[in-house]
Scaffold this motif. Structure first.
Motif, short mmCIF file in Angstrom:
data_model
loop_
_atom_site.label_atom_id
_atom_site.label_comp_id
_atom_site.label_asym_id
_atom_site.label_seq_id
_atom_site.Cartn_x
_atom_site.Cartn_y
_atom_site.Cartn_z
N GLN A 1 -0.14 -7.04 5.02
CA GLN A 1 -1.12 -6.58 4.04
C GLN A 1 -1.71 -7.73 3.23
O GLN A 1 -2.91 -7.76 2.96
CB GLN A 1 -0.47 -5.55 3.11
N LEU B 1 -4.62 -0.27 3.55
CA LEU B 1 -3.99 0.84 2.85
C LEU B 1 -3.84 2.09 3.71
O LEU B 1 -3.11 3.01 3.35
CB LEU B 1 -4.81 1.21 1.61
N VAL C 1 3.17 2.83 1.45
CA VAL C 1 1.92 2.82 0.68
C VAL C 1 1.83 4.08 -0.17
O VAL C 1 1.44 4.03 -1.35
CB VAL C 1 0.71 2.72 1.63
N ILE D 1 0.09 -3.77 -2.61
CA ILE D 1 -0.64 -2.50 -2.50
C ILE D 1 -1.46 -2.26 -3.76
O ILE D 1 -2.61 -1.79 -3.69
CB ILE D 1 0.35 -1.34 -2.27
#
Length: 966
Positions: free
Chosen positions: A467, A583, A597, A510
């Motif tokens: 991510q 995401l 997430v 996140i």
């Protein structure tokens, strides 16, 4: 031989002398002789980890072609070591230590051991001479290889390998260098299939003889792993390491070679997908994890207990990606690879059922229990398949779905306890070098120093690394700025408590991605927030178009979703933005958030916003209610929505519409044949709602009916009775005695009373229910016919066969007219009528009806459906009545085996089948077998139904008749 290590070493030498038969071949040969030589036990014995029993040792020695005198020596060695290790011999095999035979055996043993010692000394001298010559010729082969004379080097290495195979020492440096040299030459000359086959043989031999952790075994495994990896092709080179003075064989990537796996079928090449495959595409940025991938392959290749493996580790360490990568690497070795999302155990059955449909084993719409049973039976009889259970949380729940057989099963899970069913590998964070490589794969412009610093801050967690790399690449953010934001963000993020299962660094990444999404696309942010409150499964775009009207106090960040609900393209663009920022995952069927997430997104939501998001998520589910769960046409939609209903914590729901949806979900699971999952959901709902709403609330009453039915389908009649007895007066008081829901509860209660053996009470309650149904719904309504059918069964149970026959004939005719000849209720009614005809002595008519019913059940539902099992038991009884005892016995044996597998050994239907089988054995005068089986059946009846149940008494009477006749 004075120690266990020496015993195992001489056993390995004996096996090598017998041309090294495989463990599997030895096991099969032992079975053919009436003995046992399990592969796993043999492996432990030959590694010196376990002392064998005498029977085990002598079986092994005989299978390795030892002559009688040698067998006596081995027996004497075992006797001596057994005393040393204090191992007791089975009483029936013990011998008198003072007997003349044993004294003579000991003398022969001593003489033969001296002869063996002399032979070993001479062999050792000869071996030293040969090894010196082999080492010299190995140097010649190395020189030829370095100069590129591959053909000549191959001749030298091949001759040396043949020579080394004749020597008693397997793992010498010369042996390793020669056999690895053969593999190198084969690969260099383009003979990849032969190279991998040779590497596989070498790995298998060294694993068995030297052990999995031996350096030579690891060297062979490294070669095999790379040859079998269908990633970008390789070439072989030398680099410094163990195995030879100037370097060991390694493999490097190249674009010139493409290996053909040793297990690939004709026409299949590495990289080709099998015919049956439902995995997501390969992750092009997958990096590292070579050790874990190699271990998976080695264990699967060994077989035995290792055909089921588990990857265990905390969330975000990459278990799922490792499983995907393994499946793609080894796709050419399988004919079937099937992915099952297992975080909700109640939905595993549906996914196995989908495999049965994909394989064309059952028709689409077949109930879950039947389709899953058919798929498992199909897999048990075949090899070359891989089933992956991803994110399994409950060992017991997943264990029941394991197919068994020679195929492979891979499980990923955050929880422990898999050791009882699987060889378990712990998955931890990535190594530092792997972490840097993974970051640079996602963000190629990232320099190594920045990547190392970022990887350390992210705790080397794969999901966080992916991510972060995606965020840097998408936003062109500098690593320094990223790290500053990362250090500032966790305080706000974790202000409400612990982060849970995901690490703090992942939550921070996140959070940063959410900030970017809020600026780039507010609609995308609203979608992510709504999906965060649902299951980590696909949410169709059409669902997002039905979230309902906005309310005045809605948070604006969520209300934006209502404003664009009718613009599908706008929604898809928003999903694309969320996907790009890491995401969400998108596909043709919708959008899905990773469970980690979801957890972070929920934690980040302020209380007021959380309530608005929850309201929208609930409205989305209500708007997409599939409808009547008893209609097979709705089952596919229910299978899609049930995970999301479970995810919104239905036990805490206050919206009446959602409570209705939850009750329907439970009923649907039962209708599909998964009574266990349906009853489990109903029990949790009832427990929570009962405390909050009270026993007379309509939703509590509804879920009580669901739970009672689920228990009844499980054969737990007494538990169901208590629920029915408590609920029925409440239904009368709250809804009224003639309300259709009240009548349905009464109908179910009457069925349960009959199952408990209370025939008169069942007849009375069902008779009243039938009369009310007829008045309220009419004579031909399906619910009225259900009641009539079961009322006729009650009459038959009481011995009123003529009356039961008349009612059954009328009901069957109406069923055929209203719902058709092949409907399950029609076929069940036909079975019941046949039973009446048997009781009335009209066997020919009953036989024709039962035979037709069984044929239809087999054609429509398959062999393993509960309806088919009941029909088979009924038809077998007719066959016995006609004197076709052997035909009846065969059918009953098959039906009993299927019933035990599908329903369980203690299910009342299984016990009735066992009782009928014993009746046939009684008529065949196979009294010994009949007595043993019936005694077991009586014991189970008493435990399940009690001593006073009519079925128990009938079973006891039959047992007494068998005993008297014996």
């Amino acid at each position: 031989m004075q120690t266990l290590d020496e015993l195992s070493r001489f056993m390995r030498m004996l096996r090598a002398r017998a041309d090294s038969p495989s463990y599997r071949d030895l096991e099969k040969a032992a079975v053919a002789l009436g003995n046992s030589l399990p592969r796993t036990t043999l492996g432990e014995v030959l590694r010196g980890r376990r002392f064998p029993s005498k029977a085990f040792l002598l079986t092994f020695v005989r299978l390795c072609e030892a002559d009688p005198d040698e067998i006596r020596v081995w027996e004497g060695v075992w006797n001596r070591l057994a005393v040393q290790y204090k191992v007791a011999e089975p009483p029936d095999a013990a011998a008198d230590p003072a007997s003349p035979d044993l004294v003579q055996d000991r003398r022969r043993s001593t003489a033969l051991e001296q002869q063996l010692k002399d032979l070993r000394d001479r062999l050792k001298q000869q071996t030293l001479v040969l090894e010196r010559a082999a080492k010299a010729w190995t140097n010649v082969g190395d020189a030829l290889r370095r100069e590129g004379h591959w053909a000549s080097a191959g001749l030298v290495y091949g001759a040396l390998a043949d020579l080394q195979s004749a020597l008693p020492t397997v793992g010498t440096d010369v042996a390793v260098r020669a056999r690895l040299g053969v593999i190198e030459v084969l690969a260099a000359q383009g003979q990849y299939a032969d190279a991998e086959a040779a590497a596989l043989r070498l790995t298998d031999e060294y694993t068995k003889v030297l052990g999995a952790d031996h350096p030579d075994t690891l060297a062979a495994q490294q070669i095999l792993t790379t040859l079998g990896n269908p990633q970008p092709t390789r070439q072989i080179s030398r680099c410094p390491g163990a195995g030879e003075p100037d370097g060991s064989l390694t493999l490097i990537h190249s674009e010139s070679l493409e290996p053909h796996g040793p297990h690939a079928p004709p026409g299949r090449v590495p990289g080709a997908l099998p015919p049956v495959w439902n995995l997501e595409p390969r992750n092009p940025q997958f990096t590292g994890r070579d050790g874990i991938l190699r271990r998976l392959r080695e264990r699967f290749d060994l077989g035995g207990a290792s055909v089921v493996q588990a990857l265990r580790g905390p969330g975000g360490v990459g278990k799922t990606q490792i499983a995907v990568e393994y499946a793609h690497q080894r796709a050419y070795a399988y004919d079937l690879v099937w992915w099952i999302t297992a975080d909700d155990s109640s939905l595993v059955g549906d996914q196995i059922a989908a495999l049965a449909v994909e394989l064309a084993l059952v028709e689409r719409g077949t109930d879950t229990a039947t389709a899953a049973a058919v798929a498992k039976a199909h897999l048990r009889g075949r090899d070359r398949w891989l089933i992956i259970f991803d994110n399994a949380e409950e060992r017991a729940a997943v264990s029941e779905w394991l197919p068994g057989g020679p195929g492979h099963v891979l499980i990923t899970s955050r929880v422990g306890g898999w050791e009882r069913v699987a060889a378990t590998t712990q998955v931890d964070v990535m190594a530092a070098t792997e972490s840097v490589a993974l970051l640079q794969a996602h963000c190629p412009d990232l320099d190594r120093g920045d990547a190392e610093s970022l990887a350390e801050q992210l705790d080397f967690l794969p999901l966080a690394l992916c991510q972060a790399g995606g965020f840097l690449s998408e936003t062109a953010t500098e690593v320094g700025d990223y790290l500053n934001l990362l250090s500032a963000h966790p305080a706000a993020l974790l202000s409400e408590g612990e982060a849970g299962d995901y690490p703090r660094s992942l939550a921070a990444v996140i959070g940063l991605s959410l900030d970017q999404l809020a600026q780039a696309d507010p609609v995308g942010l609203a979608i992510v927030r709504v999906c965060a409150l649902l299951a980590p499964e696909s949410v169709p775009v059409r669902w997002l178009m039905t979230t309902g009207e906005a309310v005045p106090d809605d948070d604006e960040s969520v209300a934006v979703l209502t404003h664009v609900a009718e613009d599908e393209m706008r929604l898809r663009r928003a999903i694309g933005t969320a996907v790009r920022l890491g995401l969400a995952k998108g596909g043709r069927d919708g959008v899905r958030l990773h469970r980690l997430v979801q957890g972070v997104v929920k934690d980040l939501l302020p209380a007021a916003t959380l309530e608005s998001v929850r309201r929208h998520a609930h409205g989305l589910l209500v708007a997409n209610d599939p409808g009547n769960p008893e209609a097979p046409s709705t089952w596919a939609a229910w299978a899609h929505i049930v995970p999301h209903v479970l995810a919104v914590e239905p036990t805490t729901l206050r919206d009446p519409r959602l409570r209705v949806l939850a009750c329907r979900a439970s009923w649907c699971l039962i209708e599909r044949g998964d009574a266990d999952a349906g009853a489990r959901l109903a029990r949790s709902l009832r427990s929570a709602w009962l405390r909050e709403l009270g026993a007379d609330d309509v939703h509590v009453l509804w879920v009580t009916r669901c739970l009672a039915r689920g228990l009844r389908e499980q054969g737990r009649y007494e538990e169901a009775r208590r629920l029915y007895d408590d609920a029925l007066p409440r239904y009368h008081r709250v809804l009224g005695p003639r309300h259709t829901d009240t009548l349905r509860l009464a109908h179910g209660s009457a069925i349960n009373l009959r199952m408990l053996g209370q025939y008169e009470a069942a007849r009375k309650l069902q008779g009243d229910t039938f009369a009310s149904y007829r008045d309220v719904l009419g004579q031909d309504h399906p619910h009225t016919l259900h009641s009539a059918n079961h009322l006729a069964v009650d009459l038959s149970s009481l011995g009123h066969y003529d009356e039961a026959r008349r009612l059954h004939e009328d009901t069957l005719a109406r069923y055929r007219r209203v719902i058709g000849d092949d409907h399950p209720d029609t076929l069940r009614s036909a079975n019941h009528l046949a039973a009446d005809l048997v009781a009335l002595g009209e066997h020919a008519q009953a036989k024709a009806l039962d035979e037709d019913t069984l044929d239809r059940c087999r054609r429509i539902f398959g062999e393993d459906h509960p309806y088919t099992l009941r029909a088979a038991t009924s038809y077998a009884t007719i066959l016995r009545k006609f004197g076709n005892l052997r035909q009846a016995l065969t059918l009953q044996e098959e039906t009993l085996a299927r019933s035990q597998q599908i329903l369980g050994a203690d299910h009342p239907q299984t016990l009735r089948t066992a009782h009928a089988l014993c009746e046939t054995l009684h008529h065949l005068q196979e009294l010994g077998r009949a007595k043993g089986m019936q005694a077991d059946t009586v014991q189970r009846y008493r435990r399940v139904l009690g001593d006073d149940h009519p079925d128990t008494r009938n079973a006891v009477d039959l047992l007494e008749k068998i005993t008297e006749r014996q």
